[in-house]
Write a protein that holds these residues in place. Structure first.
Motif, PDB file in Angstrom:
ATOM      1  N   TYR A   1      73.502   6.093  26.287  1.00 24.77           N
ATOM      2  CA  TYR A   1      73.458   5.027  27.294  1.00 24.77           C
ATOM      3  C   TYR A   1      74.868   4.518  27.561  1.00 24.77           C
ATOM      4  N   ARG A  25      58.122  15.518  34.984  1.00 23.85           N
ATOM      5  CA  ARG A  25      56.900  14.718  35.183  1.00 23.85           C
ATOM      6  C   ARG A  25      55.939  15.375  36.177  1.00 23.85           C
ATOM      7  N   LEU A  27      51.398   7.629  26.758  1.00 25.55           N
ATOM      8  CA  LEU A  27      52.238   6.799  25.886  1.00 25.55           C
ATOM      9  C   LEU A  27      51.610   5.409  25.844  1.00 25.55           C
ATOM     10  N   LYS A  83      60.201   8.011  24.597  1.00 22.45           N
ATOM     11  CA  LYS A  83      60.301   7.885  26.056  1.00 22.45           C
ATOM     12  C   LYS A  83      60.814   9.178  26.689  1.00 22.45           C
ATOM     13  N   SER A  85      57.865  11.568  26.643  1.00 16.62           N
ATOM     14  CA  SER A  85      56.818  11.270  27.619  1.00 16.62           C
ATOM     15  C   SER A  85      57.342  11.322  29.051  1.00 16.62           C
ATOM     16  N   LEU A 136      59.715   9.547  30.544  1.00 22.58           N
ATOM     17  CA  LEU A 136      60.229   8.328  31.179  1.00 22.58           C
ATOM     18  C   LEU A 136      61.750   8.350  31.288  1.00 22.58           C
ATOM     19  N   LEU A 137      62.393   8.939  30.290  1.00 22.07           N
ATOM     20  CA  LEU A 137      63.853   8.983  30.294  1.00 22.07           C
ATOM     21  C   LEU A 137      64.338  10.412  30.461  1.00 22.07           C
ATOM     22  N   HIS A 138      65.413  10.564  31.188  1.00 22.82           N
ATOM     23  CA  HIS A 138      66.056  11.873  31.315  1.00 22.82           C
ATOM     24  C   HIS A 138      67.039  12.031  30.166  1.00 22.82           C
ATOM     25  N   THR A 161      62.043   4.894  19.706  1.00 25.16           N
ATOM     26  CA  THR A 161      61.379   4.648  20.986  1.00 25.16           C
ATOM     27  C   THR A 161      62.036   5.456  22.100  1.00 25.16           C
TER      28      THR A 161
END
Lengths: 267, 330
Positions: free
Chosen positions: B11, B89, B99, B66, B69, B71-73, B62
């Motif tokens: 990040y 997705r 999730l 994510k 599932s 949600l995050l690349h 987490t």
């Protein structure tokens, strides 16, 4: 989710969206009161037009214009930008992203599900307008009604897609609520929501011609009040739908790029 | 099957000092820092397995869920869940997974859970007959009864969590990611949720990946644990082995019929905790039999149990060691 599958699921999505929209009765009442801007503008303009017409608008025409504005605004409203901003900040966008329904379709269905609710206040206004002005101002043929339906749908799509584009920006700049405020200022000026666009001075009218806002409100209003001839309606509809296609492509690309930056904050 | 190779998720974080001047300066110039939430982890999870993801706060658990599932690349690395690349997705992938997080909910706040169930039926295109059968089963297993007809906002936290689980399973996902599913629940409700999750896994052979700070969740549900600390894999194996490796000693818990002096406990092992009429001793596994015999012979033992050290202690020890090793390496 393919469009066909989304359509198959849409009755349930609409039903649930409608149930959600009517869950709070007090809020519903307050919301109804918040949609009366066109009537305020009507009162202001009518007072000025009592002396002499404003441009091509006498008191009757102003009355019809702002009633039509109210109707079109109810049919073309969208709040997706605010919703996306909220969900990005709260991390609740994750729930949408986990479902096999593209969020752009999901938000669209939720926004459209509120239209039946809006009809609750639109229908009495239409009935009142017909009682007061007669029915002569309404489109007089099926083709004209079809043109109005196309213009209203195009107006809603432009409003909705601009909202999604602004919402997508929140993934780049953390919050795009202020961008939404800027958009709303431009919308109120250039869409015809508060001032008929043909009352603009030359340079402002030219600027407005090149922007999409007039196709959100002014065009459907002009078609509903039979202010355009057939040729002008056809020309304007083509231009409106060109904006729809352009915005659809731009918004889709923006969303796809923006969503990679999603941080799924909070939990 | 879940296959993760060298997964990294970094990040970019904006840093600024507190106060007015740093706030003004940050308008014109910002300092960014790259934080490696997950820093090169590799593992595989077989179909139907139950795996616990453990680690302290900010370890990357987490974030990993994510990414798994979709949600995050990920920043880099290769991730596959049942052959799908999560970040794409695609519909088929989203139909196979779910999730559930203890802190975010999919239930429609103003409407009864039954409406969310129906919404999910439509979204996942579940045939009505199958939907009714599934909902009946979930209502029965979770004892939902009339809860599903009350507006979600009027349900208690535990009731909401049960309904949340039911909503997540309407389409019978083959892979279930659970992020702190028992957070904030009372002990009774935690047991209900654990038992339900286990039943679902056994009945439908669903793969289960769980994160939780409650070690009871992990101990009850997950034969295998993956421990992450500071984004790096610290352990992957069975809980039993983890305990043996990190804290090989056993805890002998003795309760006495009367008060016992500290001197009476000499030679029995290291005293972990002591109260007037009870004691917990840390004893090497090979010495347990001898220590128990000696204690029974010379002390007024009323009750005796032999346990592994608490998982919390095992984890704490593991994280401390892994931190020391990292610091030594750097």
């Amino acid at each position: 989710m393919s469009l066909a599958r989304a359509l198959k699921a849409s009755p349930t999505l609409f039903r649930v969206g409608f149930a959600g929209a009517v869950a709070y009765r007090a809020e519903l009442l307050v919301w109804m009161l918040s949609t009366t801007t066109p009537f305020v503008m009507l009162a202001l303009f009518s007072a000025v037009a009592a002396e002499q017409p404003i441009g091509n608008y006498d008191q009757r025409q102003l009355g019809l214009y702002f009633i039509a504005t109210f109707i079109v605004r109810q049919l073309t409203g969208s709040w997706a930008a605010w919703e996306i901003n909220f969900e990005v900040r709260q991390g609740t966008l994750s729930v949408r992203l986990l479902r096999p329904v593209h969020p752009i379709i999901g938000y669209a269905i939720e926004n459209l599900a509120a239209i039946p609710l809006r009809l609750i206040i639109v229908i009495p206004v239409v009935v009142g307008a017909i009682a007061y002005f007669g029915a002569g101002w309404l489109p007089s043929s099926a083709v004209k009604w079809a043109a109005f339906a196309a213009a209203a749908l195009g107006g809603w799509l432009i409003t909705y897609l601009i909202n999604v584009a602004i919402g997508s920006l929140s993934l780049y700049i953390e919050s795009s609520v202020k961008v939404l405020d800027v958009y709303l200022v431009l919308f109120f000026v250039f869409s015809g929501y508060t001032i008929p666009v043909d009352l603009f001075p030359g340079w402002l009218a030219t600027l407005g011609e090149w922007l999409p806002f007039r196709y959100q409100i002014a065009l459907p209003v002009q078609i509903l009040t039979s202010a355009h001839d057939t040729e002008a309606v056809a020309r304007e509809l083509v231009r409106q739908w060109a904006f729809v296609v352009g915005l659809l492509v731009t918004t889709s690309v923006l969303w796809q790029r923006a969503i990679r930056r999603y941080g799924a904050f909070g939990g | 099957m879940i296959d993760v190779r060298d997964l990294r998720k970094h990040y970019r974080v904006h840093r600024r000092a507190p106060g007015l001047w740093p706030a003004i300066r940050s308008v014109f110039s910002r300092t960014y820092e790259t934080v490696p939430a997950v820093d090169g982890i590799t593992f595989e999870i077989a179909e139907g397995e139950r795996v616990g993801f453990l680690g302290p706060n900010g370890a990357g658990k987490t974030t990993t869920l994510k990414v798994l599932s979709g949600l995050l690349h990920p920043t880099s690395g290769d991730v596959r869940v049942h052959g799908h690349v999560p970040k794409d997705r695609d519909d088929a992938f989203l139909r196979e997974i779910m999730l559930v997080t203890g802190q975010k909910q999919q239930l429609l706040w103003d409407l009864p859970p039954a409406d969310t169930f129906d919404l999910n039926r439509a979204i996942y295109d579940v045939p009505r007959a199958e939907f009714r059968k599934t909902v009946d089963e979930l209502v029965d297993l979770l004892d939902l009864g009339s809860l599903i007809d009350k507006p979600t906002r009027q349900l208690s936290l535990g009731e909401r969590m049960k309904c949340e689980l039911a909503a997540a399973l309407v389409h019978r996902p083959r892979v279930l990611f659970l992020d702190e599913p028992t957070i904030g629940l009372d002990v009774n409700m935690q047991t209900v949720v654990r038992s339900f999750i286990r039943t679902y896994n056994e009945r439908h052979r669903a793969t289960l990946v769980l994160t939780s700070h409650y070690m009871e969740d992990v101990a009850a549900l997950c034969p295998r644990v993956i421990v992450i600390d500071k984004g790096v894999l610290a352990y992957d194996g069975s809980l039993e082995q983890l305990s043996r490796r990190v804290r090989p000693e056993k805890h002998v818990v003795l309760r006495f019929s009367r008060e016992v002096d500290a001197a009476d406990l000499e030679g029995l092992g290291n005293v972990v905790t002591r109260e007037p009429a009870s004691v917990v001793l840390a004893v090497a596994p090979a010495d347990v039999t001898a220590v128990v015999s000696r204690a029974l012979a010379r002390l007024p033992v009323e009750d005796l149990t032999v346990q592994n050290p608490p998982l919390e202690e095992v984890m704490s020890e593991l994280f401390t060691r892994s931190r020391v090793e990292r610091e030594a390496a750097s």
